[in-house]
Design a protein around this motif. Structure first.
Motif, PDB file in Angstrom:
ATOM      1  N   HIS A   1       0.828  -1.214   0.000  1.00 44.23           N
ATOM      2  CA  HIS A   1       0.000   0.000   0.000  1.00 44.23           C
ATOM      3  C   HIS A   1       0.858   1.256   0.000  1.00 44.23           C
ATOM      4  O   HIS A   1       0.570   2.228  -0.716  1.00 44.23           O
ATOM      5  CB  HIS A   1      -0.919  -0.017   1.223  1.00 44.23           C
TER       6      HIS A   1
ATOM      7  N   PRO B   1      -1.600   5.911  -2.652  1.00 50.77           N
ATOM      8  CA  PRO B   1      -2.858   5.901  -1.888  1.00 50.77           C
ATOM      9  C   PRO B   1      -4.097   5.753  -2.759  1.00 50.77           C
ATOM     10  O   PRO B   1      -5.142   5.303  -2.274  1.00 50.77           O
ATOM     11  CB  PRO B   1      -2.840   7.270  -1.180  1.00 50.77           C
TER      12      PRO B   1
ATOM     13  N   PRO C   1      -5.623  -2.720   4.123  1.00 46.51           N
ATOM     14  CA  PRO C   1      -6.033  -1.476   3.466  1.00 46.51           C
ATOM     15  C   PRO C   1      -7.507  -1.508   3.059  1.00 46.51           C
ATOM     16  O   PRO C   1      -8.073  -2.571   2.778  1.00 46.51           O
ATOM     17  CB  PRO C   1      -5.121  -1.423   2.223  1.00 46.51           C
TER      18      PRO C   1
END
Length: 383
Positions: free
Chosen positions: A224, A229, A256
């Motif tokens: 991640h 993002p 995530p």
């Protein structure tokens, strides 16, 4: 291989002992009215139901997190909205089902709210009508969305009467067209299941506190942080929709944010529950990955699974269909052979066959998740 596992572990015998509700009439504490039966019949029409009923104060609604994408022709945002709707009042048939499993599993005792629709506000202002639900209490449809930016997460809140409960707020992640994405299996990939025993599957699926596979939260955190993002995450499971609240909480605690994709099935078909969890998973997963590809065809995908079921075969097939889309395949080798059943699942020949025509530098079989970090670093820097 799935059939061999079921035969060795006597799945058919266990399933015969589970109750079959398909031919039973609901006999709730309050007998169903003529109107209830009318809505139940209409629910078989699915989206063509001309008279869906609204959510009432005695219903439960779950709105499932989703991923928005831009339509290739119009450039406008759209997303598949999935909602599950149930009655808060159990029928005696459901209670009988839970009792028949003799404390081995513990499920929400809810009848599907058939032929039902719910209104919701996207971003606090755009009104959406979700449903009508089908006979399993689930609705699924693509909605056009107004607004939203790449990487933005927009809430959608159900508008329900006082007394209705459930997961009344969902999150829509707006995925940019290009960049990286991750498709992850759940059982034995990120959540410990590690059993091919039929009652063991019911137990680890429904009542035991979920445990993350050691090292996988750290690996996913590494991925991640590396890929951006605004990358899209999808958690693909063969479990029925009844497990969504349980799996969403597990995901939020350890992994995530991402869209959890589950089978369009309900636990009311108790006898077929184990079949849902253990058979046809390859075709199901390939079909859902094709859908994800239709949403985000320009993405670069990292696929993560394990050796206990059909992840190698499913990921190998999706690579052969979309070789420019899949950049890496990671398969966790589950090595407790006594627990998972058949030794052939971890044999090199199995992986060679599953990944036929897939370049050797694309797929990797691992035991220690920490060894995958360097592999992912190299893949991302290469592409």
């Amino acid at each position: 291989m799935q059939q061999r596992t079921r035969k060795e572990r006597r799945f058919d015998e266990t399933e015969r002992d589970l109750p079959d509700l398909s031919g039973r009439v609901s006999t709730a504490t309050v007998a169903p009215t003529t109107l209830d039966r009318f809505w139940s019949v209409l629910s078989y029409l699915g989206k063509k139901n001309p008279l869906p009923r609204p959510i009432t104060a005695s219903d439960t609604v779950w709105l499932l997190d989703n991923t928005a994408y831009r339509d290739a022709k119009t450039g406008l945002w759209e997303a598949e909205y999935v909602a599950a709707m149930f009655s808060q009042h159990s029928s005696s048939a459901i209670i009988d089902a839970v009792s028949a499993i003799a404390d081995k599993i513990d499920l929400d005792e809810c009848d599907p709210a058939r032929g039902t629709h719910v209104k919701a506000l996207y971003g606090g202002k755009s009104l959406l009508k979700l449903g009508p639900s089908g006979h399993n209490g689930i609705s699924s449809e693509v909605k056009k969305l107004h607004g939203g930016k790449d990487g933005e997460v927009v809430p959608t809140v159900a508008r329900v009467p006082e007394g209705a409960n459930g997961l009344l707020e969902m999150k829509t992640f707006h995925a940019e067209a290009e960049g990286w994405g991750v498709i992850s299996d759940v059982d034995d990939t990120i959540k410990v299941t590690q059993t091919s025993d039929p009652i063991g599957i019911l137990r680890t699926t429904f009542i035991e506190p979920p445990e993350p596979v050691p090292g996988m939260p750290e690996l996913y955190k590494h991925i991640h942080a590396l890929i951006k993002p605004t990358s899209s995450w999808f958690y693909l499971s063969a479990s029925p929709y009844n497990l969504y609240p349980f799996l969403r909480e597990f995901r939020e605690d350890h992994y995530p944010h991402g869209t959890i994709i589950l089978r369009d099935s309900s636990w009311m078909s108790v006898r077929g529950l184990l079949t849902t969890l253990t058979l046809g998973t390859e075709d199901y997963k390939v079909d859902r990955m094709e859908k994800i590809h239709s949403w985000l065809p320009k993405r670069k995908m990292i696929c993560v699974g394990d050796s206990t079921q059909s992840d190698p075969e499913a990921y190998g097939e999706i690579y052969r269909r979309f070789p420019q889309w899949v950049k890496a395949i990671l398969i966790r080798k589950v090595e407790d052979i006594a627990a998972i059943g058949i030794e052939a699942k971890n044999e090199p020949e199995r992986f060679e066959k599953a990944f036929e025509d897939v370049p050797r530098d694309v797929w990797h079989v691992f035991s220690d998740p920490d060894t995958c970090k360097k592999l992912i670093d190299d893949v991302v820097s290469k592409h």
